[in-house]
Write an enzyme that holds these catalytic residues in place. Sequence first.
Site, PDB file in Angstrom:
ATOM      1  N   ASP A 128       0.823  -1.215   0.000  1.00 24.60           N
ATOM      2  CA  ASP A 128       0.000   0.000   0.000  1.00 24.60           C
ATOM      3  C   ASP A 128       0.858   1.265   0.000  1.00 24.60           C
ATOM      4  O   ASP A 128       0.372   2.351   0.325  1.00 24.60           O
ATOM      5  CB  ASP A 128      -0.912   0.017   1.229  1.00 24.60           C
ATOM      6  CG  ASP A 128      -2.081  -0.951   1.112  1.00 24.60           C
ATOM      7  OD1 ASP A 128      -2.318  -1.451   0.003  1.00 24.60           O
ATOM      8  OD2 ASP A 128      -2.749  -1.209   2.143  1.00 24.60           O
ATOM      9  N   ASP A 152       9.374  -5.460   9.334  1.00 24.10           N
ATOM     10  CA  ASP A 152      10.570  -5.357  10.175  1.00 24.10           C
ATOM     11  C   ASP A 152      11.018  -6.697  10.745  1.00 24.10           C
ATOM     12  O   ASP A 152      11.853  -6.734  11.657  1.00 24.10           O
ATOM     13  CB  ASP A 152      10.327  -4.367  11.322  1.00 24.10           C
ATOM     14  CG  ASP A 152       9.019  -4.613  12.049  1.00 24.10           C
ATOM     15  OD1 ASP A 152       8.109  -5.211  11.453  1.00 24.10           O
ATOM     16  OD2 ASP A 152       8.886  -4.172  13.206  1.00 24.10           O
ATOM     17  N   ASP A 177      -5.115  -8.494  14.350  1.00 24.63           N
ATOM     18  CA  ASP A 177      -4.547  -9.801  14.679  1.00 24.63           C
ATOM     19  C   ASP A 177      -5.163 -10.371  15.950  1.00 24.63           C
ATOM     20  O   ASP A 177      -5.563 -11.537  15.994  1.00 24.63           O
ATOM     21  CB  ASP A 177      -3.022  -9.692  14.806  1.00 24.63           C
ATOM     22  CG  ASP A 177      -2.581  -8.469  15.610  1.00 24.63           C
ATOM     23  OD1 ASP A 177      -3.447  -7.745  16.155  1.00 24.63           O
ATOM     24  OD2 ASP A 177      -1.357  -8.235  15.694  1.00 24.63           O
ATOM     25  N   ASP A 236       5.532  -9.126   9.085  1.00 19.76           N
ATOM     26  CA  ASP A 236       5.601  -7.672   8.956  1.00 19.76           C
ATOM     27  C   ASP A 236       6.953  -7.263   8.387  1.00 19.76           C
ATOM     28  O   ASP A 236       7.916  -8.042   8.407  1.00 19.76           O
ATOM     29  CB  ASP A 236       5.382  -7.008  10.311  1.00 19.76           C
ATOM     30  CG  ASP A 236       3.908  -6.988  10.710  1.00 19.76           C
ATOM     31  OD1 ASP A 236       3.053  -7.271   9.844  1.00 19.76           O
ATOM     32  OD2 ASP A 236       3.612  -6.701  11.891  1.00 19.76           O
TER      33      ASP A 236
END
Length: 491
Positions: A86, A143, A235, A141
Amino acid sequence: MSTLLQTIYALCALSLGLYTAGQALLLWRFWRTRRAKVAAPPLVEWPHVTVQLPLYNEAAVAGRLIDAVAAMDYPRDKLLIQVLDDSTDLTVQLVARKLAALNARGFHVQHNRRANRDGFKAGALAEGLRRSTSRYVAIFDADFLPPSDFLRRALPHLLADPTIGIVQSRWGHLNAEDNSLTRAQRLSIDTHFVVEQAARNRSGWLIPFNGTGGVWRRSCIEAAGGWSADTLTEDLDLSYRAQLTGWRSRFLPDVEVPGEIPPQLAAYKQQQARWATGNTQCLRKLARPIISSNLRAAQKIMAIQHLCQYLPQPLMLLMLLLTPPLLIADGLAGLSLAPLGIIGLAPPLMYVAGQMQLHHSRGARSALTAFPALLFIGTGMSLSNSLAVASALLGMKTPFRRTPKFEGNWKRSRYALSADSTLWLELALMVYALWAATLAWDLQREFFVYLLIYALSLAAVVAWSLRESWSLRTGRSDLASHKAAKTSEIF
């Protein structure tokens, strides 16, 4: 009026005691089950897996994540690397080049772009699921860096037991030694995974999916109603809904997926405020379904206790605000916080237990030296987290604000954050806490240490924020000068 304030104060203290009793129960359950091992079934088949990588302006770390996923020890014809991008910056071009190179090497890849960010991460995950036919979906994710054997170690649990819908790994740390802030966060994160997640899972209680480093069974996601963006912690929301419909979750403490810890206080505050908002939104959304479910009483109690994990901060803040008027009115006479202090030993002991489980004695002692920083930072951020909790309780809409990632010197990063407006409120609250401490010294000294810790914690957060603002300004000024010098050399 004094009686009303006393009643509110006592109810806050009682609520804190009940929550902390839940933490003590977690510690006891962890200690009882600390030697339990999760047996890894053999991998008897190679099912098709989609690895979803949700990204939003992650130019600093997107490349290394894609490289790590491509390095997974898994058949290429059974793996789909799906980047849910995105982004609105150069991340888009970086990802496109990476995926083109992987495609040329025989990988199956998708670069999913949306016209808007509807639903934020939840919307991206849902859209990605619609473009995949895999029965299993792994999520990482930006990171995080999954180890090459991650799928080999996680998938067998889903394949061997059809009642398990979620497998969650333990978070590790890529930059734990960056500064005092990252060392403090490491201590907190380790305690959550090593003690809390393990104790909940081994006791048969509900556990949250932590958003990354896990694998879902597609049918579990669909049976639970799919990803939803009506909370900021999609989540937690989906994993609880899944377990309420009868699916089980498996936590793997021995499977570690390292991630980047926010090295900047402003970034950490933003992350914690988002988690506090989302967690409290889930409390509003799920408390009634949990209570009315067929879960056992212990499961219900500990699920609600977990969803209340950010409520202690506004309770403590309210007690701080009430203390000076009660001291002046002699409304705290005969009231002792000693019982709360005794049961309050549970959280520090959880930190000790977690580090002893992870390290040898010397390593544990080294990690535990971060406890004072964690105490001051956690207490000092209570105002921003309390505001986040209040907004969620009032049903206010809050935008999803990502946690910036840096992979290096955050002071020169375009993603670094400036101090937010709560800085001045924290400064005012620090002065108030100092005044309360001086009142306690004169009127009721048993409250002095508690109030002084609050004042020092707020002072630490204010000073840290101001220092970061100065460092950020200086770092960006140096970077601009460096770019200007390079430009003049070219011409």
